[in-house]
Each structure stands twice: as structure tokens, then as C-alpha cells.
Design an enzyme around this catalytic site. Structure first.
Site, mmCIF file in Angstrom:
data_model
loop_
_atom_site.group_PDB
_atom_site.id
_atom_site.type_symbol
_atom_site.label_atom_id
_atom_site.label_comp_id
_atom_site.label_asym_id
_atom_site.label_seq_id
_atom_site.Cartn_x
_atom_site.Cartn_y
_atom_site.Cartn_z
ATOM 1 N N CYS A 1 0.846 -1.203 0.000
ATOM 2 C CA CYS A 1 0.000 0.000 0.000
ATOM 3 C C CYS A 1 0.873 1.242 0.000
ATOM 4 C CB CYS A 1 -0.920 -0.001 1.217
ATOM 5 S SG CYS A 1 -2.299 -1.142 1.095
ATOM 6 N N GLU B 1 4.122 1.240 2.034
ATOM 7 C CA GLU B 1 5.189 0.892 2.955
ATOM 8 C C GLU B 1 6.574 1.079 2.345
ATOM 9 O OE1 GLU B 1 2.054 -2.253 3.017
ATOM 10 O OE2 GLU B 1 2.210 -0.226 2.266
#
Length: 790
Positions: free
Chosen positions: A434, A436
Site C-alpha cells: 500500500c 510501505e
């Protein structure tokens, strides 16, 4: 032509979109055969590599009509293999996958019997999931079952990474030589780990054979098709595909086409070897491909349209791979076909120069034309990024289907530097999954689960009792009515947070060791820098950097809830704690005065309100400091992310009403976004509130913004959108993404899903078809505040 795609791409896209996701049992069958043949006679790392080799030697091959990039994880598009060594599904699980309304996977009738007769008897008590649940404490199980935290590795392996760019510089024959040299250098006299290292390195050598066998088989298969093909253009393409597979993966790629094919063989190998949570990603694809593209153009073998066509073929490949099926809580926390491969575009080069190049623009065009859920595409925006590139990305984003997301290059680099990376490794890094952050090619950065920050306040207010289940889960620290000050209450909350973090990390330590011992990943280890050098597996600390993340969820909900208590109970004395708890127990029914006060007359996060934002900083700071720096089993450290995927829906579902007026079972706030409807002062106020969080102490934060199309229309709207991104990034914000759609359209799509089959929205760090979302998640997106520039 439709969407600017040529006929080939239109056809391939149609097949990818219209083929139903289905279970493919071939991997399960062949891996079981390999285990029965080799188990006990070789080390566990070698067993894992031999299983991959057996699969690649025997799996069904697929070259679709008109395809230029070849290879599928299963037997064709939308086939999902199962991974019984990780999670041995019950026959009932298969029925659930086949029958459920959303995110279903079709199962062949005979496969139910095969699972029952062959897979379950062999794997049920060997699977990692079985081992994990056998070793978890009662406290862990009860916290997990009641939604205090989730566990990523319960059905899927550690993954979520980007491999080394070295795959563009050397082939697997050269890797094999490197590994053999490392074996010869082992020192059995002085190195007490030499035998373990030999086992790991031998396994890596076998894994090199596995991918080369796959390449050789695809070469032969393409030649077979070439001989049968009558159409001259396709005949030439098949001959070139065969030639590409003769070069890669055994040798290094020489052309742009071969470089993309090399990446795809590697991607298939990583995601077939194990089912990593958040698939393997290409990382900085524009920077990897640019030299091949420029050379091909100079040599006259490729032009801009040809390069775009190859990229679009790669996009199809990503979209052909549904995320392997999840069941139970794991499905609830991440309910999607998307496997989270995430391509980074733009940013800066390892030398610190502007990283935008011709491939960067081609990738933007590709994502715009394809409008596919996979791969997720993001743009890294640095201070050096040309305005034209930012505006082009904004132009695509405002079309309203959720891509690209925007990332702050300087924040990413600072996050990595803060975590001890070198400047060179930090500049080569970026984001995957997502939002990270990781040092691409050099780091195992593993997400271990979501952490329900608002639920822990609920337990604190009920003296450690879960009001949903009635179970005693937390510490017994006193009744909420007896806390004399807000400070006392907040101290109790902090003790509960630490208590559950200890339970979570104690469990993580066991899980990491189980994966290191029983489920090594020799192939992924080859392409992660320093694993060969150390003679260690990726799952056992072989990477240069080893980071674990725990994702905090619901910062908006917990902030506003604490603000309600501090402001109304302790300071303004508008109502008592007892009255608030009664209202919460009654889901605020017949408590209109209290509901009005908490919703409309209390400071809220997301409005640049210092009162609320100070509480957010205190909660965030405590959570961050409580996790960051804790050691993990692999010799690295813990850090935090602030993101939910779809877990904010599940976390809300296991809670009663919250002090801030959020009703029972409704989602908690997602990412670092404010609570739905709380942000009433426009987008700049949201960004100012969010920027008060110290983003660079994290490994990624997720912020959603929602606009109606008219707000970002025209040149003025485009400029304002770009300026908003720049302003947030000046304040060190990590990430920003947009839904550009109006409430009326979403409500209509909810009522008439068949008329909105192509409607895509931004969920969290990914996009998905609106019709594939649960009603709770659809409602959550509908209820997000529609912003406007004031």
C-alpha cells in the site's frame, strides 16, 4: 481506438477482465509429490527448492493469443494456485471460496474430492498455519479472535518486497556460479554455522535451476507454436519470444523486451515459491528499463509505441494474477483480488538527480489507457520532479479511478535514513504494497499485522472487559468512572497498548522462527542482496536490512474519542463518564444531547485544530515509540506504518459505539484520514492536521482525500490539485491519494451494480471495483467527506 490501446492489447485486456478467478490445484499436487519424494533425505531449504523445481519442470505452460510477455502462475489467466504448506484449506473453505458473493474463486467439482483425499491428509498438521496456532498463547488467540490485532502470516508468507536490480545485470547462470563460489569458501573450521549456510546455498543453487528450467520450457513451447503458426507477423513474434526465453532468465537481458520478460519470470518464481503477503513488486521500473529502451531506440529495434505495447502486456500479466484466496479474519482484513504489486515511477536517481525519464511518461500513459486494478501504480514526487510530470499524473488521478497515488520522495528517503539505511540504498528505495517504505533489493520489510488502537480504548473504558464478547481480554486497571483526571485515563490506555503489543510481538517472534526453520525461500534469497554473501535465507535474516512493521489503525477515531472524553467529561463537564458509557451501550439511541455534543461541539482531528491534533500527536507518538526499535528474530528492528487496507471495516465491526459518536459495527477511520464527516474545514486543514504526525519516524502513512469532479476540473482545478500535493509534501507528508467522484454516482452504483461494472474507486493503498466491495466498505467510501478548495 478504445482507450488508445491497439487491437492486441484490447483483446488481452478483455480476456483478463472477463475470465473468472478460479482455483488451480496443479501447484498443490506437484508440491505434494515433491515433498513425498524428497522429505527426510535433504535439508528443509533444499526441499523447498526441489519442490519449486519439480513444479516448474512439470507445470502446464500457457502462451495466450497475441501475448508478447509469457508465463502464468497457474494454468492460465486468473488461475490461483493454493499453498497447502502455508494454509491447508478445509473442503468447507473451498465451498466458501466458490460460493461467496464477493471475491469468489470457482472450484472444479473434482477438486473438492482431491483436497479431501490427497491434500488435507498430507498437509493438515504440517502447514505453517497449524504450527502457528499450536504455538500461540491463549492471550494471543483471544486478542486475535476479538479483533485487537491481526496476523499477516496466518495464511500467507512474509513477502512484501522488491528484489535487487541485479536481475537486469546478470542471469541466473551467473548467480549459480556466485553461489557455488560461496559454497567453496565456507570455513568449517572456524564458522559454526557453515553447515546451515551450505544447506541454504545449495537450495539457492537448485532454485536457479528451477527458473532456468521454466525459461527453457517456454523457449521450447514458443518454438512449437512458431512451427504451427501460419500468420507471418505472429510467427515472427513467437520466434522472438523463443529467442528472449533462450537469453533470459539464464543470461542477462540485452533488450527492453528481454528485460521485461526477465522481471516477469522472477515475479512468477517469487510468488510461486511462496504466497507472500503483498506480492513481489518491480520497484523503480522506469529507472531499470530506461537504458534498455534508449539502446533499442538507437539500434532501431524499438520505438515509443512498441515500448508502450510491451508495458501494457506486462500490465495484463499483473492483472491475470488474483491474490490467492483468503478465508476467515484474513479475508475481512484484506478482501480483494489485488495482490498489491506496486510500481514506483519518478522520484530521484541513486545519484540524487531527477529520476523522471521517457519510460516514466510511458508508464503514466499505460496506466491511464489500461485502467486495471493491477499493478498499483504510484508516482514519487521529489523537489526535483518536473511540473509537467506532476500535472500529467494529476490529470490521470482526477479521472476518478484511484491511480496513481502520490508519494513524497524526500520523506521516503528520510524515513529510510532514520531507520539506518545508507544514502545510496535509501535513494534506490521507495514504497510497495500500500504505502510501505523499503530499501529495494536490500531489505526484508515484513508487515506482521494491524493493531486496533480504538478497540484498546474500548477495553480501557470497560476495565479490560470486551463489551462485545464479554470476555476479559485486557489489564484490570479500574472502572472508567473512577479515573479522576484525563491523565489517569490516558495512562491506563497506554498500559493496555503496551500489554497487547507485548502479546503481539511475543507471537511474532515465534512465527518468525517457524518461517525461518520450516519455510525458507531460497529463490527470493537469491535476488535479495547479501543473502548469498551471508549464506542465510531471506526469512532468516539474510537481507542487508531486516524490518518488521505493525500497522496502527484508527488514529482519527481514537483521537476524536479521547478529545470527547477530555473536553466534555473532564474539562467542560457537559456529561459524566457514566452517562457517556450508558450512551455508548445504547448505541446513542435516545441520547441525542450527548450525540449532538460529541459529534458537533467537540474539537476534531482533521480541522487544523490544535486541541484535537495535540491528542493525535500524543497517541501517535506513544504508539510509535512503543514499537520502534524493538528487536526482531532476524537481527533487525520493529517500526510502524499507519494504514488499514480494508481492516478498518473489520476493526469497526468488532466494536460497540465509540465516544466520538461512531456507531456500533461502523468502520473506524482509515489510514491517517480523519473520521468520516469530522473534517469540515477543507482539504488544507486536513493536510495541516495530518502533517503534525511525524511521518518520517514511520515506514509509511496513508491519507485519502475525496473530491467531486467539478472541484478539480479545468486548468485551475488541475493546478490546485498539484499545489495541494506539493504543499503537503513540503510539510513532510508521506502519501496522498484521491477519489474523484460524487456521492450521487456512488449511491446509484450501490443500487445498480450491473450498470457500473467498470467503476473503480480508491479503497486504501489500492483501487478496486466498487461492485466487488462489501456494503460496509461501500458505505465507508460514500461517507468520506467531499472536499472543496475554499
Amino acid at each position: 481506438m478504445e482507450r488508445g490501446m491497439n487491437k492486441r492489447i484490447q483483446n488481452l485486456r478483455k480476456i483478463s477482465m472477463e475470465t473468472p478467478a478460479h482455483i488451480d490445484m496443479e501447484r498443490a499436487r506437484l508440491f505434494t509429490e515433491a515433498y513425498k519424494t524428497y522429505e527426510g533425505s535433504v535439508s528443509i531449504p533444499e526441499l523447498r527448492a526441489l519442490a519449486l523445481k519439480h513444479y516448474f519442470s512439470n507445470k502446464t505452460l500457457f502462451i495466450g493469443e497475441g501475448e508478447l510477455i509469457v508465463g502464468e502462475k497457474g494454468n492460465g489467466p486468473q488461475a490461483s494456485p493454493t499453498f497447502p504448506e502455508l494454509c491447508c484449506h478445509t473442503v468447507e473453505d473451498l465451498h466458501v471460496m466458490n460460493d461467496r458473493e464477493l471475491i469468489n474463486f470457482k472450484v472444479n467439482t473434482e477438486d473438492y474430492q482431491f483436497q479431501n483425499d490427497s491434500i488435507i491428509p498430507f498437509w493438515e498438521k504440517r502447514s505453517i498455519r497449524y504450527k502457528i496456532l499450536e504455538h500461540m498463547s491463549d492471550e494471543w488467540k483471544r486478542a486475535y479472535e476479538n479483533g485487537i490485532f491481526t496476523e499477516f502470516m496466518e495464511q500467507r508468507g512474509p513477502g512484501h518486497t522488491v528484489g535487487s536490480e541485479n536481475i537486469y545485470n546478470k542471469g541466473f547462470m551467473e548467480y549459480k556460479v556466485e553461489i557455488e563460489n560461496a559454497i567453496h569458501k565456507l570455513d568449517y573450521l572456524h564458522d559454526m554455522e557453515a553447515l546451515n549456510k551450505e544447506n541454504q546455498l545449495k537450495a539457492m543453487s537448485i532454485a536457479c535451476d528451477a527458473i532456468m528450467i521454466l525459461g527453457k520450457r517456454y523457449h521450447d513451447y514458443a518454438m512449437e507454436q512458431y512451427k504451427q503458426e501460419t500468420e507471418e507477423k505472429r510467427k515472427a513474434e513467437l520466434l522472438q519470444i523463443a529467442e528472449n526465453c533462450k537469453v533470459v532468465p539464464a543470461g542477462k537481458p540485452e533488450t527492453c523486451w528481454q528485460a521485461i520478460q526477465m522481471y516477469w519470470f522472477v515475479h512468477l518464481s517469487v510468488t510461486t515459491e511462496l504466497n507472500p503477503w503483498d506480492a513481489y513488486s518491480p520497484g523503480r521500473l522506469d529507472q531499470h528499463l530506461i537504458r534498455f529502451y534508449e539502446k533499442d531506440v538507437k539500434d532501431g529495434i524499438l520505438n515509443r509505441d512498441g515500448a508502450k505495447e510491451l508495458l501494457e502486456c506486462l500490465w495484463i500479466k499483473f492483472n491475470n494474477q488474483p491474490a490467492p484466496p483468503k478465508v476467515g479474519i484474513t479475508l475481512k482484513e484484506s478482501s480483494t483480488y489485488t495482490d498489491f504489486a506496486n510500481i514506483n515511477t519518478g522520484g530521484i536517481t541513486p545519484e540524487g538527480q531527477d529520476g523522471v525519464n521517457e519510460i516514466s511518461y510511458l508508464i503514466l500513459e499505460c496506466m491511464d489507457e489500461m485502467k486495471l486494478l493491477q499493478p498499483s501504480s504510484n508516482v514519487q514526487i521529489s523537489k526535483k520532479t518536473p511540473k509537467a510530470f506532476l500535472l500529467k499524473a494529476c490529470e490521470i488521478s482526477r479521472k476518478g479511478w484511484g491511480q496513481p497515488a502520490f508519494y513524497n520522495t524526500e520523506a521516503i528517503i528520510q524515513e529510510l535514513l532514520n531507520a539506518g539505511k545508507t544514502i545510496t540504498d535509501a535513494r534506490k528505495g521507495g514504497t510497495s504494497g500500500c504505502v510501505e517504505t523499503g530499501a529495494f533489493g536490500n531489505e526484508a520489510y515484513i508487515l506482521t499485522g494491524y493493531f486496533n488502537l480504538p478497540k484498546i480504548l474500548e477495553l480501557t473504558l470497560y476495565n479490560g472487559i470486551d463489551p462485545m464478547s464479554g470476555e476479559s481480554l485486557g489489564l484490570t486497571l479500574g472502572n472508567a468512572e473512577d479515573f479522576k483526571t484525563y491523565g489517569e485515563l490516558f495512562e491506563a490506555y497506554k498500559k493496555q497498548v503496551l500489554y497487547f503489543l507485548d502479546i503481539k510481538i511475543r507471537g511474532n517472534n515465534i512465527i518468525e522462527k517457524i518461517y525461518a526453520d520450516y519455510m525458507p525461500v531460497p529463490f527470493l534469497s537469491i535476488i535479495t542482496n547479501d543473502c548469498i554473501l551471508k549464506g542465510k535465507d531471506y526469512n532468516g535474516g539474510g537481507a542487508r536490512y531486516n524490518t518488521n512493521y505493525i500497522q496502527g489503525v484508527g488514529i482519527g477515531t481514537i483521537t476524536d474519542s479521547l478529545a470527547v472524553i477530555k473536553y466534555n467529561v473532564y474539562e467542560q463537564k457537559k456529561f459524566t463518564m457514566s452517562e457517556l458509557l450508558t450512551a455508548m451501550n445504547d448505541n446513542f439511541e435516545d441520547h441525542n444531547r450527548i450525540l449532538n455534543l460529541v459529534r458537533n461541539h467537540t474539537p476534531k482531528y482533521g480541522n487544523d485544530d490544535e486541541y484535537a491534533d495535540k491528542i493525535m500527536k500524543e497517541v501517535f507518538g506513544f504508539y510509535c515509540d512503543s514499537v520502534t526499535g524493538r528487536p526482531n528474530v532476524k537481527g533487525g528492528f520493529y517500526r510502524i506504518n499507519m494504514l488499514p487496507t480494508t481492516c478498518h471495516v473489520y476493526f469497526g465491526d468488532v466494536m460497540i459505539a465509540s465516544p466520538n459518536g461512531r456507531l456500533a459495527h461502523k468502520p473506524v477511520s482509515e489510514g491517517i484520514s480523519p473520521e468520516k464527516g469530522a473534517d469540515i474545514k477543507g482539504p488544507t486543514s486536513v493536510l495541516k492536521s495530518a502533517s503534525k504526525m511525524d511521518h518520517v519516524k514511520t515506514g509509511g502513512t496513508l491519507l485519502n482525500q475525496k473530491f467531486t469532479p467539478s472541484v478539480v476540473a479545468g486548468e485551475t482545478g488541475l493546478e490546485q490539485m498539484a499545489n495541494l500535493i506539493r504543499a503537503y509534501f513540503e510539510l513532510d507528508g508521506h502519501h496522498l491519494q484521491f477519489n474523484v467522484i460524487d456521492r450521487k454516482t456512488l449511491l446509484d452504483a450501490q443500487k445498480n451494480p450491473e450498470e457500473y461494472k467498470d467503476l473503480i474507486v480508491r479503497v486504501a493503498g489500492y483501487s478496486d471495483h466498487f461492485r466487488n466491495l462489501s456494503k460496509a466498505l461501500q458505505d465507508e467510501i460514500i461517507e468520506r467527506t467531499e472536499q472543496a478548495f475554499h
